[in-house]
Enzyme design. Sequence first.
Site, PDB file in Angstrom:
ATOM      1  N   SER A   1       1.388   3.554  -6.582  1.00 31.65           N
ATOM      2  CA  SER A   1       1.940   4.026  -5.325  1.00 31.65           C
ATOM      3  C   SER A   1       1.252   5.345  -4.997  1.00 31.65           C
ATOM      4  CB  SER A   1       3.462   4.220  -5.453  1.00 31.65           C
ATOM      5  OG  SER A   1       4.059   4.380  -4.179  1.00 31.65           O
TER       6      SER A   1
ATOM      7  N   VAL B   1       0.863  -1.181   0.000  1.00 33.47           N
ATOM      8  CA  VAL B   1       0.000   0.000   0.000  1.00 33.47           C
ATOM      9  C   VAL B   1       0.893   1.222   0.000  1.00 33.47           C
ATOM     10  CG1 VAL B   1      -1.659   1.341   1.368  1.00 33.47           C
ATOM     11  CG2 VAL B   1      -1.936  -1.126   1.146  1.00 33.47           C
ATOM     12  N   CYS B   2       0.481   2.241  -0.738  1.00 30.12           N
ATOM     13  CA  CYS B   2       1.166   3.531  -0.757  1.00 30.12           C
ATOM     14  C   CYS B   2       2.639   3.340  -1.146  1.00 30.12           C
ATOM     15  CB  CYS B   2       0.985   4.212   0.596  1.00 30.12           C
ATOM     16  SG  CYS B   2       1.354   5.978   0.623  1.00 30.12           S
ATOM     17  N   THR B   3       3.556   3.988  -0.441  1.00 31.68           N
ATOM     18  CA  THR B   3       4.966   3.907  -0.806  1.00 31.68           C
ATOM     19  C   THR B   3       5.605   2.578  -0.431  1.00 31.68           C
ATOM     20  OG1 THR B   3       5.569   5.021   1.260  1.00 31.68           O
ATOM     21  CG2 THR B   3       5.307   6.395  -0.706  1.00 31.68           C
TER      22      THR B   3
END
Length: 269
Positions: free
Chosen positions: A168, A148-150
């Site tokens: 991202s 998830v995300c970065t």
Amino acid sequence: MTAPEARRRDLVAAALAAALVWPLRPAQAAGSADAPDPISPEPIPPDRPVRIAMLLYPGLTALDLVGPQTFLAGLAPGSLHLVGAETGPVTSDTGLALVATHSFATCPADLDVLFVPGGDGTPAQMGHAALLAFLRDRAARAGWVVSVCTGSLILGAAGLLRGYRATSHWSVRDAVLPLLGAEPVAERVVFDRNRVTAAGVSAGLDLGLALAARLRGADYARTAQLVAEYAPAPPFRAGTPAEAGPAVVRAAESILAPLVTGAEAVARR
């Protein structure tokens, strides 16, 4: 955990278990969460708990992990492991502490889901040799490799997204993912073979539901969504740069600048 909390947990798990549907339904649209791609891992039989390892590290974003964990925990009674370099409390990027129950050494070797969250601590983890070695080892046998995300940048730094489509956080997606060999995709959740990546923070909730559907069926995921009353109706339409407008984007970019510059610097090394 108090007795009422334990009882509530058991009731939620029971409600979700009642909705188990396996195998998955045929897809209604290509790439939908209702069915896997032909080369994706097989669903997990309902009589076996899903084996999940979720990574903790200093400076992670708690919601990146807690959102998906909420939807996946019912699939993994006794087999969802929170893993850090060492066991014990790990402080998130807002000061909230989460507890690692396993270390890299004691995490089970064979996993159905290997999960990596993002957060302000991402650049440091992109250069953390022991963490990257752990991810490469477990990913070699994992059914699903997820972020998830970065967190996708950490997977990329481990060499696990080379040649894969991925997403991202919007602030790093197009500039940093290509440096790590991934093809950036501006979507909320991206499935490519057994790699699953989600956009920033709140997209982890969508990832949790989409992955739950792949693991145990769409009706299971729908039941989990209803139990959580996940029916997004944000008070502002500012969740993407296009919706937020230039002034808000500039304010967000100033907050995110250390993360972005740090991640890009590590990715270029």
